[in-house]
Design a protein around this motif. Structure first.
Motif, mmCIF file in Angstrom:
data_model
loop_
_atom_site.group_PDB
_atom_site.id
_atom_site.type_symbol
_atom_site.label_atom_id
_atom_site.label_comp_id
_atom_site.label_asym_id
_atom_site.label_seq_id
_atom_site.Cartn_x
_atom_site.Cartn_y
_atom_site.Cartn_z
ATOM 1 N N LEU A 164 1.076 -1.051 0.579
ATOM 2 C CA LEU A 164 -0.022 -0.038 -0.148
ATOM 3 C C LEU A 164 0.826 0.971 0.185
ATOM 4 N N GLU A 166 0.503 5.208 -0.110
ATOM 5 C CA GLU A 166 -0.792 6.519 0.689
ATOM 6 C C GLU A 166 -0.337 7.848 -0.749
ATOM 7 N N ASP A 172 -5.454 4.131 -0.975
ATOM 8 C CA ASP A 172 -4.689 3.701 -0.576
ATOM 9 C C ASP A 172 -4.941 4.016 1.349
ATOM 10 N N HIS A 173 -5.375 5.367 1.096
ATOM 11 C CA HIS A 173 -4.826 5.743 2.446
ATOM 12 C C HIS A 173 -6.418 5.510 3.247
ATOM 13 N N THR A 176 -4.527 2.694 4.606
ATOM 14 C CA THR A 176 -3.522 2.963 4.748
ATOM 15 C C THR A 176 -3.570 3.688 6.692
ATOM 16 N N LYS A 177 -4.990 4.760 6.811
ATOM 17 C CA LYS A 177 -4.189 5.169 8.232
ATOM 18 C C LYS A 177 -6.348 5.175 8.567
#
Length: 219
Positions: A164, A166, A172-173, A176-177
């Protein structure tokens, strides 16, 4: 307390708006939403100092640096210092200044400062809630556009055969978060709201990936 809040609210809004920049993801509406989120959380913590929470909600982005700025992790500390200086000039209760400063410093994800007080925990949760749900989704793509980030990987949007990233792909964000936020919420009420709002993001992600074309259409 309501009269005190009503007295300070317009002054805090004016102070926050006076230093507002051009970042639409951190504009005055964001500050109002964070305070509204905090009001929901305060219902479960009547002993919390609502004035401290309100001041931190409106002034936490007084210094707002882009996500790719080398001093991004210092922004909340700078915001806390500036907020205390400005509040002191307005005769804000001096015994509350340190609590406001801590709530501002610890709200930041990148600063990695632990929230030690219930007021700081409420502010942190209230701010992170605005990264989720429909508004959070809009803010995600708005910020990605400002930073020149692509929408998704052309051939592997689900990241089945890659890491991933971001910084390269906005979608992808979410994984990932944003998907990690509910587990990191400081209050039970915040965690419940975060889980509900995260569903909107993951549902969108799945629909987006289903529509994302990985190859040209066959003539």
């Amino acid at each position: 307390m309501n009269s005190l809040l009503n007295s300070w609210h317009p002054r805090l809004v004016q102070l926050a708006c006076a230093g507002a920049g051009s970042d639409g993801a951190h504009d005055s509406n964001h500050l109002h939403r964070v305070w509204r989120n905090a009001c929901q959380l305060l219902e479960d913590y009547p002993a919390a100092d609502a004035l401290v929470v309100m001041a931190a909600c409106y002034l936490h982005d007084l210094v707002n640096l882009p996500k790719n700025h080398p001093e991004r992790h210092l922004a909340s500390r700078k915001a806390a210092l500036l907020a205390c200086r400005e509040l002191a000039a307005l005769d804000f209760p001096p015994e509350r200044l340190s609590a406001v400063a801590h709530a501002i410093e610890s709200h930041s994800y990148s600063a990695a400062i632990a929230a030690e007080t219930i007021e700081a925990k409420i502010v942190q949760d209230a701010d992170r809630l605005d990264a989720l749900g429909a508004v959070g989704l809009a803010r995600l793509f708005y910020t990605a556009g400002r930073m020149g980030t692509g929408l998704a990987h052309a051939d592997d949007p689900m990241a089945l055969h890659r890491e991933l990233d971001e910084k390269a792909y906005a979608i992808d964000h979410i994984d990932t978060k944003l998907a990690t936020i509910p587990a990191k919420m400081q209050t039970q009420a915040g965690r419940q709201l975060a889980n509900t709002r995260l569903l909107a993001l993951t549902s969108f992600r799945d629909d987006f990936i289903a529509e994302w074309a990985s190859s040209p259409a066959t003539p």
